[in-house]
Enzyme design. Structure first.
Site, PDB file in Angstrom:
ATOM      1  N   HIS A 151      34.023 -51.567  63.018  1.00 31.12           N
ATOM      2  CA  HIS A 151      33.461 -52.448  61.992  1.00 31.12           C
ATOM      3  C   HIS A 151      34.235 -53.771  61.846  1.00 31.12           C
ATOM      4  O   HIS A 151      33.960 -54.560  60.936  1.00 31.12           O
ATOM      5  CB  HIS A 151      33.470 -51.685  60.654  1.00 31.12           C
ATOM      6  CG  HIS A 151      32.446 -52.140  59.687  1.00 31.12           C
ATOM      7  ND1 HIS A 151      32.760 -52.741  58.493  1.00 31.12           N
ATOM      8  CD2 HIS A 151      31.094 -52.104  59.753  1.00 31.12           C
ATOM      9  CE1 HIS A 151      31.641 -53.033  57.848  1.00 31.12           C
ATOM     10  NE2 HIS A 151      30.619 -52.666  58.587  1.00 31.12           N
ATOM     11  N   LYS A 189      35.631 -57.580  62.286  1.00 31.51           N
ATOM     12  CA  LYS A 189      35.024 -58.893  62.533  1.00 31.51           C
ATOM     13  C   LYS A 189      36.157 -59.893  62.639  1.00 31.51           C
ATOM     14  O   LYS A 189      36.566 -60.487  61.649  1.00 31.51           O
ATOM     15  CB  LYS A 189      34.085 -59.294  61.389  1.00 31.51           C
ATOM     16  CG  LYS A 189      32.886 -58.387  61.220  1.00 31.51           C
ATOM     17  CD  LYS A 189      32.679 -58.073  59.766  1.00 31.51           C
ATOM     18  CE  LYS A 189      31.573 -57.092  59.563  1.00 31.51           C
ATOM     19  NZ  LYS A 189      32.040 -55.724  59.397  1.00 31.51           N
ATOM     20  N   ASP A 241      42.470 -68.862  71.884  1.00 31.83           N
ATOM     21  CA  ASP A 241      43.663 -69.305  72.632  1.00 31.83           C
ATOM     22  C   ASP A 241      44.950 -68.609  72.188  1.00 31.83           C
ATOM     23  O   ASP A 241      46.051 -69.161  72.394  1.00 31.83           O
ATOM     24  CB  ASP A 241      43.860 -70.834  72.491  1.00 31.83           C
ATOM     25  CG  ASP A 241      42.738 -71.615  73.161  1.00 31.83           C
ATOM     26  OD1 ASP A 241      42.119 -71.086  74.093  1.00 31.83           O
ATOM     27  OD2 ASP A 241      42.477 -72.752  72.726  1.00 31.83           O
TER      28      ASP A 241
END
Ligand SMILES: [Zn+2]
Length: 190
Positions: free
Chosen positions: A137, A139, A144
């Site tokens: 779940h 996010k 870089d």
């Protein structure tokens, strides 16, 4: 030159040099953060001002997210439960095409909608339902190895156009280090 004249001059030069060095280090390593709050139901198509940086509409907020992704020079490590938005999918594929090393971790629920990225040759790891009934779940996205995008936002049309969502973009070294470590751990696991 008389030592009593020279010494204060050397001391002054050193002092200025050190002060400048400290300032430069702080300037180069200063925290840069940006927050994006998506407000439920409203304002998707209507700019609230002509200045994209100040505009509260969802189009400008989505464009800001894309702007950060387009700034990637070397790598994008993306760990998201869902990526179904066409524009963001294209942004990721375009990054891959211009030589950015893209890695994606997803939940299996999402793989039907990410075949385009797989077809483009993007490295992908998937949390399989047969291995665990826990949902992947997370996010977060690391740019870089120097910036992280995190918050509630899945990259779906509904999240971008309808939901209340929050996103933080930061270059804070401690935060970036922690999320990078977690990404590598998950990349090995799935
Ligand atoms: Zn706008």
């Amino acid at each position: 030159m008389d030592v009593s004249v020279l010494l204060p001059k050397i001391a002054l030069s050193l002092g200025i040099g050190i002060t400048f060095g400290v300032w430069l280090h702080k300037y180069l390593h200063r925290d840069q953060t940006e927050t994006l709050f998506f407000f439920g139901n409203t304002q998707y198509y209507h700019h609230t001002t002509n200045d994209q940086n100040d505009c509260d509409c969802r189009t400008c907020k989505s464009n800001t997210l894309i702007k950060w992704l387009n700034q990637a020079k070397h790598s994008l490590d993306i760990c998201l439960c869902f990526i179904t938005d066409e524009t963001l999918t294209t942004t990721i594929i375009d990054a891959h095409k211009r030589g950015i090393k893209v890695r994606i971790i997803l939940d299996e629920d999402c793989i039907r909608t990410t075949w385009k990225m797989g077809m483009a040759g993007i490295a992908k790891k998937v949390k399989k339902a047969k291995n665990s009934d826990s949902i992947m779940h997370h996010k977060f996205t690391i740019i870089d190895g120097k910036k992280v995008i995190l918050g509630s936002l899945n990259w779906t049309p509904k999240a971008l156009r309808k939901n209340w969502e929050n996103t933080l973009i930061t270059n804070n070294a401690e935060v970036v280090r922690a999320y990078s470590k977690e990404f590598e751990k998950l990349w090995k696991q799935f």
